[in-house]
Scaffold this motif. Structure first.
Motif, PDB file in Angstrom:
ATOM      1  N   ARG A 263      -6.855   6.305  -5.935  1.00 24.15           N
ATOM      2  CA  ARG A 263      -6.266   7.466  -6.601  1.00 24.15           C
ATOM      3  C   ARG A 263      -6.383   7.292  -8.113  1.00 24.15           C
ATOM      4  NH1 ARG A 263      -3.317  10.321  -2.427  1.00 24.15           N
ATOM      5  NH2 ARG A 263      -4.354   9.594  -0.548  1.00 24.15           N
TER       6      ARG A 263
ATOM      7  N   THR B 163      -5.294   2.429  -2.780  1.00 25.28           N
ATOM      8  CA  THR B 163      -5.661   1.230  -2.027  1.00 25.28           C
ATOM      9  C   THR B 163      -7.184   1.130  -2.011  1.00 25.28           C
ATOM     10  OG1 THR B 163      -5.960   2.286   0.126  1.00 25.28           O
ATOM     11  CG2 THR B 163      -3.705   1.740  -0.507  1.00 25.28           C
TER      12      THR B 163
ATOM     13  N   GLU C 286       0.833  -1.202   0.000  1.00 29.11           N
ATOM     14  CA  GLU C 286       0.000   0.000   0.000  1.00 29.11           C
ATOM     15  C   GLU C 286       0.870   1.255   0.000  1.00 29.11           C
ATOM     16  OE1 GLU C 286      -2.972  -0.025   3.068  1.00 29.11           O
ATOM     17  OE2 GLU C 286      -3.819  -1.936   2.405  1.00 29.11           O
ATOM     18  N   ALA C 287       1.928   1.224   0.796  1.00 33.43           N
ATOM     19  CA  ALA C 287       2.842   2.372   0.805  1.00 33.43           C
ATOM     20  C   ALA C 287       3.469   2.565  -0.580  1.00 33.43           C
ATOM     21  CB  ALA C 287       3.924   2.170   1.872  1.00 33.43           C
TER      22      ALA C 287
ATOM     23  N   MET D  21       0.941   4.158  -2.952  1.00 31.92           N
ATOM     24  CA  MET D  21       0.767   5.598  -2.734  1.00 31.92           C
ATOM     25  C   MET D  21       1.966   6.387  -3.268  1.00 31.92           C
ATOM     26  SD  MET D  21      -2.050   6.551  -1.516  1.00 31.92           S
ATOM     27  CE  MET D  21      -3.512   5.590  -1.123  1.00 31.92           C
TER      28      MET D  21
ATOM     29  N   THR E 197      -9.417   1.460   0.202  1.00 29.37           N
ATOM     30  CA  THR E 197     -10.170   2.505   0.913  1.00 29.37           C
ATOM     31  C   THR E 197      -9.697   3.906   0.545  1.00 29.37           C
ATOM     32  OG1 THR E 197      -8.675   2.390   2.820  1.00 29.37           O
ATOM     33  CG2 THR E 197     -10.671   1.027   2.907  1.00 29.37           C
ATOM     34  N   ASP E 198      -8.787   4.009  -0.402  1.00 31.06           N
ATOM     35  CA  ASP E 198      -8.208   5.318  -0.740  1.00 31.06           C
ATOM     36  C   ASP E 198      -7.738   5.272  -2.193  1.00 31.06           C
ATOM     37  OD1 ASP E 198      -6.951   7.744  -0.831  1.00 31.06           O
ATOM     38  OD2 ASP E 198      -5.598   7.377   0.853  1.00 31.06           O
TER      39      ASP E 198
ATOM     40  N   TYR F   6     -16.222   9.637  -3.239  1.00 35.50           N
ATOM     41  CA  TYR F   6     -15.018  10.469  -3.097  1.00 35.50           C
ATOM     42  C   TYR F   6     -14.588  10.689  -1.650  1.00 35.50           C
ATOM     43  CZ  TYR F   6     -14.164  11.065  -7.996  1.00 35.50           C
ATOM     44  OH  TYR F   6     -13.836  10.821  -9.303  1.00 35.50           O
ATOM     45  N   ALA F   7     -15.330  10.118  -0.712  1.00 33.14           N
ATOM     46  CA  ALA F   7     -14.768  10.044   0.644  1.00 33.14           C
ATOM     47  C   ALA F   7     -13.633   9.020   0.686  1.00 33.14           C
ATOM     48  CB  ALA F   7     -15.849   9.666   1.656  1.00 33.14           C
ATOM     49  N   HIS F   8     -13.553   8.205  -0.357  1.00 31.75           N
ATOM     50  CA  HIS F   8     -12.514   7.173  -0.445  1.00 31.75           C
ATOM     51  C   HIS F   8     -11.748   7.277  -1.762  1.00 31.75           C
ATOM     52  CE1 HIS F   8     -13.502   4.842   3.162  1.00 31.75           C
ATOM     53  NE2 HIS F   8     -14.753   5.140   2.906  1.00 31.75           N
ATOM     54  N   ALA F   9     -11.706   8.448  -2.352  1.00 28.83           N
ATOM     55  CA  ALA F   9     -11.051   8.541  -3.664  1.00 28.83           C
ATOM     56  C   ALA F   9     -10.637   9.980  -3.968  1.00 28.83           C
ATOM     57  CB  ALA F   9     -12.004   8.038  -4.749  1.00 28.83           C
ATOM     58  N   ARG F  10      -9.701  10.116  -4.880  1.00 24.66           N
ATOM     59  CA  ARG F  10      -9.306  11.395  -5.467  1.00 24.66           C
ATOM     60  C   ARG F  10      -9.219  11.212  -6.971  1.00 24.66           C
ATOM     61  NH1 ARG F  10      -6.450  15.506  -2.816  1.00 24.66           N
ATOM     62  NH2 ARG F  10      -5.675  15.994  -4.892  1.00 24.66           N
TER      63      ARG F  10
ATOM     64  N   ARG G   9      -5.857  -7.080   2.867  1.00 25.09           N
ATOM     65  CA  ARG G   9      -4.428  -7.315   3.134  1.00 25.09           C
ATOM     66  C   ARG G   9      -4.067  -8.791   3.260  1.00 25.09           C
ATOM     67  NH1 ARG G   9      -4.972  -2.737   6.934  1.00 25.09           N
ATOM     68  NH2 ARG G   9      -4.890  -0.918   5.587  1.00 25.09           N
TER      69      ARG G   9
ATOM     70  N   ASP H 148       1.960   9.196  -6.138  1.00 23.02           N
ATOM     71  CA  ASP H 148       2.561  10.503  -5.899  1.00 23.02           C
ATOM     72  C   ASP H 148       3.583  10.835  -6.980  1.00 23.02           C
ATOM     73  OD1 ASP H 148       3.117  12.739  -3.682  1.00 23.02           O
ATOM     74  OD2 ASP H 148       5.048  12.042  -4.437  1.00 23.02           O
TER      75      ASP H 148
END
Lengths: 493, 493
Positions: free
Chosen positions: B242, B237, B20-21, B24, B239-240, B221-225, B278, B28
């Motif tokens: 991108r 991920t 997950e790291a 991200m 829950t997040d 979009y509480a869980h996305a960008r 996971r 980025d």
């Protein structure tokens, strides 16, 4: 240099890379992450921290540290810093580290509610647990490192200064403030009141101005970003700085001075010795040293008459209105205003140390067992009254205002005032070595000052502790007289 | 369940958190990072990958895998997936992994230059090294896993399908295309040419429309960008999420269809079984399965007559102009246009499989030693001519167009067409189970389709391999007839 030392260098580089990943994920959490990502992010950061801890405390590290030898101006302190980091990590039982993570997190969550409700009783049991564990940690570190317990905590934020050294410095400042504050208030009262600048200040124009000013300080946006977050900070890594700020349409100073402050932090990171990147000796010298770099930019340089003269012109170009509003006296009247307030983060540079002195005394008493958490609100109010002659109307504006203790950060607060004092001392030495600094500031040029800092501070990494770094840069250890001289010149004339 | 299995679950969760790291940091790097951060980012990602590899191949993992037992619909496949991941990682000597990382990175860098210069000779030596190491990797995996070498590579992207199964599927498609493509071209030629929509399309309005449409697909979009990058993708991920896209002012379809495509990927991730987050069994079932989810949203649902009817109204509201331009026939004429082209990523859904079939045959021959890298350009041009009757004017539009091989990705290409075929098969089954799907699409409502997918595909995680997943969702393994039926209905009537 030995094979053991080479293995250690590779290991610490790996640990540092985990730290870089954590730093980026922390920035993302503050500036980018959607709210639904928070739970997973907590677990990601905990996993990275756990892996870094495992790398630092693996059995073979102790063997390599015992066998390694290294000499010279950089390798010797690098090895010493490795030994210290390992000793600190090894001194703490895993069970204690885990208990602290849980207690700090639980207390911080409850603190947010308690602060909103201005109800210290709500957080008291959890803060008691945090303090209990901090005392345990301080005792374990103290025994392993041969330090006083509070000093052992403080060392986690700033190496090379002790509470015994701080105590007389802070006592002297308290005495200075007792005379200086009424005088400064009287002088200020005799001057014209500030006329507010004509807002609102559109965010787009603020952003452009903030960016341009940070570039003037020297920040290179090929290695940086400027974004927004609720609590501004400087994150990222030395080659990839992540600044954040918060734009208020009604108040341009908030973002402007905030970005200049964070740019000071950024330039420290940018100027660290690249040849020692990801080694302990290649990091910043500590939190007080870091704060000295943000404050020398924001407070010493950018709030100087010289720079305010330049800044007024820039602001007028960006936001228009009567040019007289952007005069140095009018800008100084609002951006160098002193006063007695309850809130540390809103304090001016004259009274800010009083807030730190209060916290230093209280947290030291908490760690040394001389103060019970239950007695904290009363001790806080009494202490603030003794320092500034005011009493908070409630604990939200008193002992509940800061996150630090509720998040398990004891020993951090002194860094703010050590940084302010060091900034004044460094500025004085820089002016002596580079007499052109003020004329340059008047033209909006920061290079003479920043060039000096790069050589004397940034480029030194963590080779020297706080006092030795000051000695190297200014020829003497911390001398608070430079700070009080700066305050006298700015507020008492 | 055994203690060994519990330990493995904890270990694989830690490995997943490292993933997950990495995810991200990869996002980025593509969407946020200043250029000066690239070198450090490469080292951060390599360190995280190295730590994950160490966790997966540590000696105690083999012991635990040997001792562990687990039963049931989820734990049993979870343990099986753990064993497979470990076997794959353990089969590769560290020296080979490191050699591949270096060779892939060097080849990819040279490939960029070679592609710009349309000069295959520039990259040939480095690609030869990449292929040599890929053959070595395929042989090592094949020996450890009891698979054919090419299948062993393909399994790294999609479990549960073999080249022997693919070969007749692709041969049949080639035969279908030989008849269908000229017919589709003839039908298209008889229809009115598309009238372009009235651009330019301001980026701000495109962004708002893309976001609104992805919300219609179900993205929260509480869980996305949604951000921008040169090469759009779906990262983050479960829950997040991108998402990224690329806005072209002259062409609204690029971002629009791109975001719908990536939203299909996103909804797969969002719908994975949270109880198995996971764990290997809680991941997506593979790249072909993933591509089926992007394509069922983009190609099956959003390019359908029903949805285009809705979309035309939305576009007219956003960008104005003559309403007739937004009619279904005119939108279909430009967004469902077929043709023979050299470039895979620009291909329509009828000819896209030809590009994949070409690559599948070539990469299999390369891995099996039946084709030398030196002969690749000629084989490419001959193969494309055989499939589509056209010959690239240069290698930049031929065998240099894709990054995949030059970055060491062999066995990935079939996923694209497996995904397209699976998407058609899933859509047919969904329409059978939920007859209201098309009426809903005409109102811009995706819930009936997405609800079905959540149950039949997303919520299954990696419990089933590709063929078994299709069996579970549609009652049969891969059946390319559903895809050709879809193409006949859309392009040959």
């Amino acid at each position: 240099m030995t094979a053991a030392y080479d293995r250690l260098k590779a290991r610490f580089a790996r640990i540092a890379l985990l730290g870089e990943a954590q730093s980026m994920l922390h920035w993302d959490a503050s500036a980018m992450m959607p709210p639904g990502g928070a739970a997973a992010r907590g677990e990601q950061l905990a996993a990275l921290a756990g892996l870094a801890h495992d790398l630092l405390t693996a059995p073979e590290v102790g063997d390599d540290l015992a066998a390694a030898t290294a000499g010279g101006a950089w390798d010797a302190p690098n090895l010493a810093l490795m030994r210290r980091a390992h000793a600190r990590a090894a001194a703490l039982p895993t069970a204690l580290v885990e208990a602290m993570a849980i207690a700090n997190s639980a207390c911080e969550a409850r603190w947010r509610e308690a602060k909103a409700a201005a109800d210290f009783a709500m957080v008291r049991p959890r803060l008691e647990e945090v303090v209990r564990l901090q005392r345990e940690m301080a005792a374990a570190l103290a025994a392993a490192l041969g330090l006083d317990p509070y000093d052992a905590l403080m060392e986690g934020y700033q190496r090379g200064v002790t509470a015994a050294e701080l105590e007389p410095v802070f006592a002297a400042y308290e005495a200075f403030l007792r005379e200086a504050l009424p005088q400064a208030e009287a002088i200020q009262a005799r001057r014209p009141a500030p006329v507010p600048l004509p807002g609102p200040f559109p965010v787009e124009r603020q952003r452009a101005l903030c960016r341009a000013l940070s570039e003037r300080v020297g920040l290179d946006y090929a290695h940086a970003r400027l974004d927004e977050s609720l609590h501004p900070f400087c994150g990222g890594t030395p080659t990839d700085i992540r600044l954040t700020t918060f734009y208020a349409e009604a108040d341009v100073a908030k973002a402007l001075m905030g970005v200049l402050h964070e740019t000071g932090h950024a330039q420290y990171e940018r100027g660290l010795p690249a040849a020692w990147a990801r080694q302990p000796v290649g990091e910043a010298a500590g939190m007080a040293a870091h704060e000295s770099q943000s404050l020398i930019v924001e407070m010493q340089a950018c709030r100087s008459d010289a720079f305010l003269g330049f800044l007024g012109g820039e602001l007028h170009r960006a936001f228009g209105g009567d040019p007289a509003l952007y005069s140095v006296p009018n800008l100084a009247a609002q951006w160098r205003r002193v006063g007695r307030g309850f809130i540390r983060v809103d304090a001016d540079e004259l009274t800010y140390p009083a807030h730190v002195i209060l916290r230093f005394r209280l947290e030291r008493a908490l760690i040394e067992g001389r103060l019970a958490v239950a007695d904290l609100p009363a001790a806080w109010n009494e202490g603030l009254h003794g320092l500034l002659g005011i009493t908070p109307p409630d604990d939200a504006q008193g002992c509940l205002q800061d996150i630090h203790w509720h998040d398990g950060a004891f020993g951090y607060f002194p860094s703010y005032t050590l940084g302010a004092m060091a900034a004044a001392q460094l500025m004085r030495a820089a002016r002596r070595d580079r007499p052109e600094i003020d004329a340059a500031l008047a033209r909006g040029e920061m290079q003479p000052l920043m060039g000096w800092l790069r050589e004397k501070v940034h480029g030194q990494g963590a080779r020297l502790g706080f006092q030795d770094l000051l000695r190297h840069a200014t020829g003497k250890p911390l001398d608070p007289a430079d700070f009080t001289a700066h305050l006298r010149a700015r507020y008492l004339q």
